[in-house]
Design a protein around this motif. Structure first.
Motif, PDB file in Angstrom:
ATOM      1  N   LEU A  30       0.843  -1.189   0.000  1.00  0.00           N
ATOM      2  CA  LEU A  30       0.000   0.000   0.000  1.00  0.00           C
ATOM      3  C   LEU A  30       0.880   1.241   0.000  1.00  0.00           C
ATOM      4  N   THR A  31       0.641   2.129  -0.963  1.00  0.00           N
ATOM      5  CA  THR A  31       1.301   3.433  -0.998  1.00  0.00           C
ATOM      6  C   THR A  31       0.250   4.478  -0.655  1.00  0.00           C
ATOM      7  N   LEU A  32       0.420   5.135   0.470  1.00  0.00           N
ATOM      8  CA  LEU A  32      -0.586   6.045   1.015  1.00  0.00           C
ATOM      9  C   LEU A  32      -0.084   7.481   0.983  1.00  0.00           C
ATOM     10  N   THR A  33      -0.847   8.367   0.352  1.00  0.00           N
ATOM     11  CA  THR A  33      -0.527   9.791   0.321  1.00  0.00           C
ATOM     12  C   THR A  33      -1.562  10.558   1.123  1.00  0.00           C
ATOM     13  N   LEU A  34      -1.099  11.321   2.082  1.00  0.00           N
ATOM     14  CA  LEU A  34      -1.965  12.150   2.911  1.00  0.00           C
ATOM     15  C   LEU A  34      -1.714  13.612   2.575  1.00  0.00           C
TER      16      LEU A  34
ATOM     17  N   SER B 118      10.109  -2.885  15.107  1.00  0.00           N
ATOM     18  CA  SER B 118       9.824  -1.444  15.078  1.00  0.00           C
ATOM     19  C   SER B 118       9.286  -1.048  13.710  1.00  0.00           C
ATOM     20  N   TYR B 119       8.692  -2.016  13.014  1.00  0.00           N
ATOM     21  CA  TYR B 119       8.150  -1.728  11.689  1.00  0.00           C
ATOM     22  C   TYR B 119       6.776  -1.052  11.762  1.00  0.00           C
ATOM     23  N   LEU B 120       6.340  -0.576  10.594  1.00  0.00           N
ATOM     24  CA  LEU B 120       5.024   0.055  10.420  1.00  0.00           C
ATOM     25  C   LEU B 120       4.854   1.285  11.307  1.00  0.00           C
ATOM     26  N   ARG B 121       5.945   2.041  11.430  1.00  0.00           N
ATOM     27  CA  ARG B 121       5.947   3.336  12.117  1.00  0.00           C
ATOM     28  C   ARG B 121       6.899   4.257  11.369  1.00  0.00           C
ATOM     29  N   GLY B 122       6.491   5.504  11.161  1.00  0.00           N
ATOM     30  CA  GLY B 122       7.379   6.432  10.478  1.00  0.00           C
ATOM     31  C   GLY B 122       6.845   7.844  10.473  1.00  0.00           C
ATOM     32  N   VAL B 123       7.748   8.778  10.225  1.00  0.00           N
ATOM     33  CA  VAL B 123       7.430  10.207  10.175  1.00  0.00           C
ATOM     34  C   VAL B 123       7.821  10.755   8.815  1.00  0.00           C
ATOM     35  N   GLN B 124       6.964  11.579   8.257  1.00  0.00           N
ATOM     36  CA  GLN B 124       7.270  12.313   7.031  1.00  0.00           C
ATOM     37  C   GLN B 124       6.852  13.768   7.204  1.00  0.00           C
ATOM     38  N   VAL B 125       7.509  14.680   6.462  1.00  0.00           N
ATOM     39  CA  VAL B 125       7.216  16.109   6.518  1.00  0.00           C
ATOM     40  C   VAL B 125       6.531  16.522   5.231  1.00  0.00           C
ATOM     41  N   THR B 126       5.463  17.288   5.351  1.00  0.00           N
ATOM     42  CA  THR B 126       4.674  17.667   4.180  1.00  0.00           C
ATOM     43  C   THR B 126       5.450  18.593   3.253  1.00  0.00           C
TER      44      THR B 126
ATOM     45  N   VAL C 131       2.392  14.069   2.227  1.00  0.00           N
ATOM     46  CA  VAL C 131       3.381  13.072   2.639  1.00  0.00           C
ATOM     47  C   VAL C 131       2.958  11.741   2.036  1.00  0.00           C
ATOM     48  N   THR C 132       3.931  10.888   1.742  1.00  0.00           N
ATOM     49  CA  THR C 132       3.629   9.574   1.174  1.00  0.00           C
ATOM     50  C   THR C 132       4.361   8.498   1.958  1.00  0.00           C
TER      51      THR C 132
ATOM     52  N   THR D 242      -2.719   1.980  -4.238  1.00  0.00           N
ATOM     53  CA  THR D 242      -2.382   3.359  -3.896  1.00  0.00           C
ATOM     54  C   THR D 242      -3.625   3.970  -3.269  1.00  0.00           C
ATOM     55  N   ALA D 243      -3.428   4.818  -2.285  1.00  0.00           N
ATOM     56  CA  ALA D 243      -4.561   5.423  -1.582  1.00  0.00           C
ATOM     57  C   ALA D 243      -4.237   6.863  -1.239  1.00  0.00           C
ATOM     58  N   THR D 244      -5.277   7.687  -1.168  1.00  0.00           N
ATOM     59  CA  THR D 244      -5.120   9.091  -0.814  1.00  0.00           C
ATOM     60  C   THR D 244      -6.177   9.471   0.203  1.00  0.00           C
ATOM     61  N   ALA D 245      -5.823  10.406   1.067  1.00  0.00           N
ATOM     62  CA  ALA D 245      -6.772  10.914   2.043  1.00  0.00           C
ATOM     63  C   ALA D 245      -6.445  12.355   2.369  1.00  0.00           C
ATOM     64  N   LEU D 246      -7.482  13.126   2.639  1.00  0.00           N
ATOM     65  CA  LEU D 246      -7.346  14.532   3.038  1.00  0.00           C
ATOM     66  C   LEU D 246      -7.406  14.615   4.552  1.00  0.00           C
TER      67      LEU D 246
END
Length: 304
Positions: free
Chosen positions: A141-145, A182-190, A196-197, A295-299
């Motif tokens: 899954l590739t998720l874009t917020l 420690s998988y399935l955790r992460g930080v991204q900056v917009t 962020v993806t 692929t998924a997107t959410a606002l």
């Protein structure tokens, strides 16, 4: 869930707590007051008093509760989003559950805070990065917020940090019920578009909860990496049709189909009291397939 009988026991505890909370403010009050081991009795995963925790100690964040945004959980319709034909609303505040790993809960007298560990800022969150290099398996899954300001005609919010975490295909959470991981955790900056993806997997469905992902929003990366000062803590609901399709692979997702059959959005202890508009915004739009990945997107609406 098979092999995790403490799931059900802990869920019963969760429901007793959550049912006493007032509508939209229940999670905010509970989250703000939880900074000790009692916080482990929240919702999510095999959330129980007997859960095993892989602890990442942090002296800087201590067990300081993460203040949340002042935005009301009531939907706030605004003008049409600049990148969408639909109006944005403020996402409701939801519980972080007992497994955020963000410095707001503790177990055995130690604080679990993955946000202060080098390597947490990453786009692909499928692998563990602390003591092992295990890669979480499941449907890609590739998720874009996209973060937007609901008080400024849905303008994108650049430079904000998003911390995303969720359970694995078997319903376990790293650092806790998958204690060595420690998988399935992460930080991204917009970016300039407020986006962020994350590259991850579709989460499993564990007993008593609708399949979901957790996230926290911070006004900057530095705030995120200090493990405090979240301006929003909320959750994403996975679409029913996609979940049913993914979970049909019972080899990869052995318990999810049965668990999904016993829950719905209308009786889920987090999403049940949300409005139709809130649920619509909290549910990502999906495209793709199990074989090729989704692929998924959410606002994500923030009141700034």
């Amino acid at each position: 869930m098979s092999g995790h009988h403490d799931h059900a026991h802990s869920l019963a505890d969760d429901l007793k707590v959550i049912e006493t909370m007032m509508a939209r403010r229940r999670a905010l009050k509970w989250f703000a007051g939880a900074g000790t081991a009692a916080f482990v009795a929240g919702c999510g995963g095999s959330d129980g008093s007997s859960s095993s925790v892989s602890v990442v100690s942090s002296g800087t964040a201590a067990a300081t509760p993460t203040p949340t945004a002042t935005a009301t959980a009531t939907p706030t319709p605004t003008a049409t989003a600049t990148s969408s034909s639909t109006a944005c609303i403020a996402d409701p505040t939801e519980t972080a559950g007992p497994y955020p790993g963000d410095g707001t809960n503790s177990a055995s007298g130690s604080t679990s805070n993955v946000l202060t560990v080098n390597g947490i800022v990453r786009s692909d969150i499928r692998s563990s990065f602390i003591s092992t290099s295990t890669v979480a398996t499941g449907t890609l899954l590739t998720l874009t917020l996209t973060l937007v300001n609901v008080n400024a005609t849905c303008a994108p919010l650049a430079g904000y940090a998003v911390y995303l975490w969720h359970c694995d295909r078997q319903g376990n959470y790293s650092l806790y019920t998958a204690a060595a991981e420690s998988y399935l955790r992460g930080v991204q900056v917009t970016d300039a578009n407020g986006q962020v993806t994350f590259t991850t997997i579709f989460p499993g469905c564990y007993d008593g909860r609708w399949p979901h992902m957790h996230f926290e929003v911070f006004s900057s990366q530095s705030n995120a990496l200090s493990g405090r000062y979240a301006i929003l803590t909320s959750q994403l609901a996975m679409p029913a049709a996609v979940a049913s399709t993914v979970y049909a692979d019972t080899t990869t997702y052995p318990s999810s189909t049965a668990n999904l059959a016993r829950v719905s959005l209308t009786n889920d202890n987090v999403f049940a009291d949300n409005t139709t508009a809130q649920i619509a915004q909290q549910t990502p739009s999906f495209s793709g397939s199990v074989a090729a990945g989704y692929t998924a997107t959410a606002l994500i609406g923030i009141a700034r």
